[in-house]
Design an enzyme around this catalytic site. Structure first.
Site, PDB file in Angstrom:
ATOM      1  N   ARG A  16      32.146  53.590  46.429  1.00 53.08           N
ATOM      2  CA  ARG A  16      32.848  52.646  45.548  1.00 53.08           C
ATOM      3  C   ARG A  16      34.306  52.534  45.973  1.00 53.08           C
ATOM      4  NH1 ARG A  16      36.187  55.531  43.599  1.00 53.08           N
ATOM      5  NH2 ARG A  16      37.229  53.635  42.915  1.00 53.08           N
ATOM      6  N   ALA A  18      37.077  49.179  46.782  1.00 47.76           N
ATOM      7  CA  ALA A  18      36.938  48.060  47.719  1.00 47.76           C
ATOM      8  C   ALA A  18      37.034  48.486  49.189  1.00 47.76           C
ATOM      9  CB  ALA A  18      38.002  47.011  47.403  1.00 47.76           C
ATOM     10  N   GLY A  19      38.006  49.328  49.501  1.00 45.83           N
ATOM     11  CA  GLY A  19      38.208  49.733  50.891  1.00 45.83           C
ATOM     12  C   GLY A  19      37.039  50.540  51.431  1.00 45.83           C
ATOM     13  N   CYS A 124      42.148  53.161  37.274  1.00 46.56           N
ATOM     14  CA  CYS A 124      40.999  53.272  38.162  1.00 46.56           C
ATOM     15  C   CYS A 124      41.303  54.216  39.321  1.00 46.56           C
ATOM     16  CB  CYS A 124      40.544  51.891  38.644  1.00 46.56           C
ATOM     17  SG  CYS A 124      38.891  51.911  39.389  1.00 46.56           S
ATOM     18  N   ASP A 193      40.864  44.417  44.439  1.00 53.43           N
ATOM     19  CA  ASP A 193      39.593  44.054  45.076  1.00 53.43           C
ATOM     20  C   ASP A 193      39.704  42.698  45.758  1.00 53.43           C
ATOM     21  OD1 ASP A 193      38.837  46.048  42.824  1.00 53.43           O
ATOM     22  OD2 ASP A 193      37.111  45.980  44.180  1.00 53.43           O
ATOM     23  N   LYS A 204      39.998  46.413  38.777  1.00 57.48           N
ATOM     24  CA  LYS A 204      39.189  47.030  37.723  1.00 57.48           C
ATOM     25  C   LYS A 204      39.518  46.478  36.343  1.00 57.48           C
ATOM     26  CE  LYS A 204      36.556  49.363  38.087  1.00 57.48           C
ATOM     27  NZ  LYS A 204      35.175  48.855  38.157  1.00 57.48           N
ATOM     28  N   LYS A 229      41.777  41.953  51.868  1.00 58.20           N
ATOM     29  CA  LYS A 229      41.364  41.732  50.477  1.00 58.20           C
ATOM     30  C   LYS A 229      41.841  40.356  49.977  1.00 58.20           C
ATOM     31  CE  LYS A 229      41.212  46.635  49.422  1.00 58.20           C
ATOM     32  NZ  LYS A 229      41.886  47.792  48.817  1.00 58.20           N
TER      33      LYS A 229
HETATM   34  C1  RUB Z   1      37.527  50.153  42.161  1.00 61.71           C
HETATM   35  C2  RUB Z   1      38.811  49.408  41.934  1.00 61.71           C
HETATM   36  C3  RUB Z   1      39.968  49.767  42.842  1.00 61.71           C
HETATM   37  C4  RUB Z   1      39.986  48.753  43.999  1.00 61.71           C
HETATM   38  C5  RUB Z   1      40.947  49.202  45.108  1.00 61.71           C
HETATM   39  O1  RUB Z   1      36.459  49.655  41.386  1.00 61.71           O
HETATM   40  O2  RUB Z   1      38.912  48.526  41.119  1.00 61.71           O
HETATM   41  O3  RUB Z   1      41.178  49.659  42.153  1.00 61.71           O
HETATM   42  O4  RUB Z   1      38.699  48.629  44.547  1.00 61.71           O
HETATM   43  O5  RUB Z   1      40.489  50.400  45.685  1.00 61.71           O
HETATM   44  P1  RUB Z   1      35.009  50.328  41.535  1.00 61.71           P
HETATM   45  P2  RUB Z   1      40.900  50.824  47.165  1.00 61.71           P
HETATM   46  O6  RUB Z   1      35.164  51.788  41.251  1.00 61.71           O
HETATM   47  O7  RUB Z   1      34.170  49.624  40.529  1.00 61.71           O
HETATM   48  O8  RUB Z   1      34.541  50.078  42.946  1.00 61.71           O
HETATM   49  O9  RUB Z   1      42.394  50.855  47.219  1.00 61.71           O
HETATM   50  O10 RUB Z   1      40.303  52.211  47.324  1.00 61.71           O
HETATM   51  O11 RUB Z   1      40.321  49.825  48.103  1.00 61.71           O
END
Ligand code: RUB
Length: 299
Positions: A16, A18-19, A124, A193, A204, A229
């Site tokens: 889980r 986005a990255g 989140c 995301d 989130k 993104k």
């Molecule tokens: C995760 C979420 C994170 C973004 C960015 O949602 O909303 O804030 O994805 O994350 P979920 P990152 O848990 O439902 O996937 O900076 O790690 O890409």
């Protein structure tokens, strides 16, 4: 991991954020290309496209997944399967490297935005936002962080433990306590995301409420977001499909009678509540996002 395994892990949230989703999907596509026993280039491409679609259909909201898959597939150039396969492999590796480099660059900029003695609210679990806070701590800055639980999946537990392990002064709060603690905050820092061309940010569920509250208290909201993104300039808020997950994530099935339950898991924060979007190519004001996107997608 094969395509089905990776897709399943993304659907069930074992993978889980986005990255992480984007990088895992890119690597799954690469593995698939390596193992695919197909001599006909057209059939090879068509099977790759099916795998791409399977991964794409796992979670509908984040444009980062779609962009990552497209970047990997763009590597499939050539006339033979050997060339196509090598292109996919190289593109996937390049994507993973770029995305990790982007996290490092953003975290450096983010840390610079944090002043000694700052109190930060985060929501989140964003790898890049967390890294920014850890960098600030490693620079010797004293900071306090409030992390929301982030119901129903409690991603705030991951954020809290990661920050605690890095020696950051971290307090976990329930989602509804944000306004209570906003009076102490100097910054809100979150991930993303999707970034839309009007500078609004998909993240989130609850991010927009926190941003609204920050606006009320004149607390700047910083969004850490790698440029993959960013959505194409023609995509607007109405094109964003907000994922609604199972209601069993919210309440035990059968516990409540005659009650409707909804579980949308992302929301869109309007640009007017965001101070800056921190990317690997620099800090962008939400009002300049369109210009940046136009340049990015023209190239
Ligand atoms: C995760 C979420 C994170 C973004 C960015 O949602 O909303 O804030 O994805 O994350 P979920 P990152 O848990 O439902 O996937 O900076 O790690 O890409």
């Amino acid at each position: 991991m094969n395509i089905d395994e990776t897709a399943q892990k993304i659907i069930t949230m074992e993978i889980r954020g986005a990255g992480k989703i984007a990088r895992s999907a890119a690597l799954a596509l690469k593995d698939y290309a390596i193992k695919l026993q197909e001599e006909d280039p057209q059939k090879f491409i068509s099977m790759m496209k099916s795998a791409q679609a399977k991964l794409f259909n796992t979670r509908p909201t984040a444009v980062s997944l779609e962009n990552a898959l497209e970047l990997v597939m763009a590597g499939a150039k050539g006339n033979t399967v050997t060339e196509l396969r090598a292109g996919v492999e190289a593109a996937a590796d390049q994507f993973v490297k770029n995305s990790q480099d982007a996290i490092n660059k953003i975290a450096v900029i983010c840390a610079d935005k944090i002043n000694d003695g700052n109190t930060i609210i985060t929501h989140c679990n964003s790898t890049v936002a967390v890294q920014g806070m850890i960098n600030a701590k490693n620079q010797g800055k004293s900071l306090r962080v409030y992390a929301t639980e982030t119901r129903p999946w409690f991603q705030g537990h991951i954020t809290s433990q990661t920050l605690a392990d890095a020696g950051v002064d971290i307090t976990l709060i329930v989602d509804s306590a944000v306004r209570y603690f906003m009076t102490e905050a100097n910054l809100v820092i979150v991930g993303a995301d999707t970034v839309l061309s009007n500078g609004s940010v998909v993240n989130k569920i609850g991010t927009s409420q926190i941003a609204l509250c920050a606006h009320e208290h004149h607390v700047p909201v910083l969004v850490c977001a790698e440029t993959y993104k960013f959505a194409r300039p023609n995509i607007t808020a109405k094109d964003v499909r907000i994922e609604e997950r199972a209601i069993s994530e919210v309440v035990k099935p059968g516990k409540l009678k005659g009650v409707k339950i909804r579980n949308p898991v992302f929301d869109i924060t309007p640009a007017k509540y965001i101070e800056s979007i921190i990317t690997e190519i620099g800090v962008i004001s939400p009002s300049n996002t369109h210009e940046v996107l136009q340049k990015m997608f023209d190239e």
